[in-house]
Design an enzyme around this catalytic site. Structure first.
Site, PDB file in Angstrom:
ATOM      1  CB  CYS A 189       6.392   1.446  -5.432  1.00  0.00           C
ATOM      2  SG  CYS A 189       7.080   1.268  -3.767  1.00  0.00           S
ATOM      3  CG  HIS A 214       9.560  -1.723   4.571  1.00  0.00           C
ATOM      4  ND1 HIS A 214       9.390  -2.338   3.340  1.00  0.00           N
ATOM      5  CD2 HIS A 214       8.962  -2.531   5.475  1.00  0.00           C
ATOM      6  CE1 HIS A 214       8.710  -3.447   3.500  1.00  0.00           C
ATOM      7  NE2 HIS A 214       8.437  -3.598   4.789  1.00  0.00           N
ATOM      8  CG  ASP A 235       2.806  -1.431   9.817  1.00  0.00           C
ATOM      9  OD1 ASP A 235       3.814  -1.878   9.245  1.00  0.00           O
ATOM     10  OD2 ASP A 235       1.654  -1.903   9.643  1.00  0.00           O
ATOM     11  CB  THR A 270       3.494  -7.777   2.191  1.00  0.00           C
ATOM     12  OG1 THR A 270       3.666  -6.727   3.155  1.00  0.00           O
ATOM     13  CG2 THR A 270       3.218  -9.084   2.904  1.00  0.00           C
ATOM     14  CG  HIS A 294      11.510   1.682  -5.644  1.00  0.00           C
ATOM     15  ND1 HIS A 294      10.306   1.351  -5.070  1.00  0.00           N
ATOM     16  CD2 HIS A 294      11.931   0.580  -6.315  1.00  0.00           C
ATOM     17  CE1 HIS A 294      10.005   0.105  -5.393  1.00  0.00           C
ATOM     18  NE2 HIS A 294      10.980  -0.384  -6.155  1.00  0.00           N
ATOM     19  N   GLY A 296       8.122 -12.980   4.989  1.00  0.00           N
ATOM     20  CA  GLY A 296       6.808 -12.351   4.867  1.00  0.00           C
ATOM     21  C   GLY A 296       6.835 -10.953   4.303  1.00  0.00           C
TER      22      GLY A 296
HETATM   23  P1  5GP Z   1       6.560  -6.158   5.102  1.00  0.00           P
HETATM   24  O1  5GP Z   1       5.538  -7.237   5.332  1.00  0.00           O
HETATM   25  O2  5GP Z   1       6.774  -5.939   3.614  1.00  0.00           O
HETATM   26  O3  5GP Z   1       7.830  -6.303   5.853  1.00  0.00           O
HETATM   27  O4  5GP Z   1       5.912  -4.837   5.703  1.00  0.00           O
HETATM   28  C1  5GP Z   1       4.947  -4.088   5.066  1.00  0.00           C
HETATM   29  C2  5GP Z   1       4.218  -3.326   6.141  1.00  0.00           C
HETATM   30  O5  5GP Z   1       3.487  -2.292   5.518  1.00  0.00           O
HETATM   31  C3  5GP Z   1       3.220  -4.172   6.919  1.00  0.00           C
HETATM   32  O6  5GP Z   1       3.575  -4.169   8.298  1.00  0.00           O
HETATM   33  C4  5GP Z   1       1.878  -3.489   6.660  1.00  0.00           C
HETATM   34  O7  5GP Z   1       1.039  -3.464   7.793  1.00  0.00           O
HETATM   35  C5  5GP Z   1       2.287  -2.107   6.219  1.00  0.00           C
HETATM   36  N1  5GP Z   1       1.359  -1.491   5.281  1.00  0.00           N
HETATM   37  C6  5GP Z   1       0.782  -2.085   4.198  1.00  0.00           C
HETATM   38  N2  5GP Z   1      -0.003  -1.202   3.543  1.00  0.00           N
HETATM   39  C7  5GP Z   1       0.080  -0.029   4.237  1.00  0.00           C
HETATM   40  C8  5GP Z   1      -0.512   1.257   4.056  1.00  0.00           C
HETATM   41  O8  5GP Z   1      -1.274   1.509   3.114  1.00  0.00           O
HETATM   42  N3  5GP Z   1      -0.205   2.212   4.972  1.00  0.00           N
HETATM   43  C9  5GP Z   1       0.640   1.971   6.020  1.00  0.00           C
HETATM   44  N4  5GP Z   1       0.858   2.978   6.863  1.00  0.00           N
HETATM   45  N5  5GP Z   1       1.218   0.771   6.217  1.00  0.00           N
HETATM   46  C10 5GP Z   1       0.938  -0.212   5.340  1.00  0.00           C
HETATM   47 ZN    ZN Z   2       8.995   2.433  -3.946  1.00  0.00          ZN
END
Ligand code: 5GP
Ligand code: ZN
Length: 113
Positions: free
Chosen positions: A4, A99, A30, A94, A46, A92
């Site tokens: 994760c 979070h 982010d 990812t 988690h 969306g």
């Molecule tokens: P989701 O799309 O799941 O709501 O948000 C995931 C967020 O994690 C995205 O806004 C993406 O830019 C951020 N993110 C993905 N990988 C990383 C990383 O390695 N470091 C940081 N700081 N943010 C990340």
């Molecule tokens: Zn986790």
């Protein structure tokens, strides 16, 4: 939780720009900001989605949200902020560790498209 991304970030195995941490949550920048200020508030325990959240985790998430107003100075949120939880494919999501996105730093349109 193995494999994760956010568990690895919380554990310090993957670098991040940490803004705040306590025993229950971790807040960091982010990597791909969608607003001038874009932080991720991550409960340390988690779970992937709200469907999986236990009563205990719900209480922790509530505590994290309740603490946010005390962090507005630290995070530069004095002029307001938007909280977003992406849940599932249409939103969306990812990263499958729940979070809360914290967006701030400009006047935002009310249009999630
Ligand atoms: P989701 O799309 O799941 O709501 O948000 C995931 C967020 O994690 C995205 O806004 C993406 O830019 C951020 N993110 C993905 N990988 C990383 C990383 O390695 N470091 C940081 N700081 N943010 C990340
Ligand atoms: Zn986790």
């Amino acid at each position: 939780m193995e494999d994760c991304l956010f568990c690895k970030i919380i554990a310090g195995e993957i670098p991040s720009k940490k803004m705040y941490e306590d025993e229950e949550m971790y807040i960091f920048c982010d990597i791909d900001p969608k607003a001038p200020k874009h932080y991720l508030m991550v409960p340390k325990a988690h779970f992937a989605r709200l469907e999986e959240m236990t009563d205990e985790q719900a209480a922790v998430l509530g505590k994290c949200l309740k603490k946010l107003p005390s962090l507005t100075g630290l995070l530069g949120l004095e002029n307001g902020y938007r909280l977003i939880i992406n849940q599932g494919p249409d939103a969306g999501q990812t990263v499958f560790h729940l979070h809360v996105h914290i967006l701030a730093g400009k006047k935002m349109a009310w249009n999630p498209a």
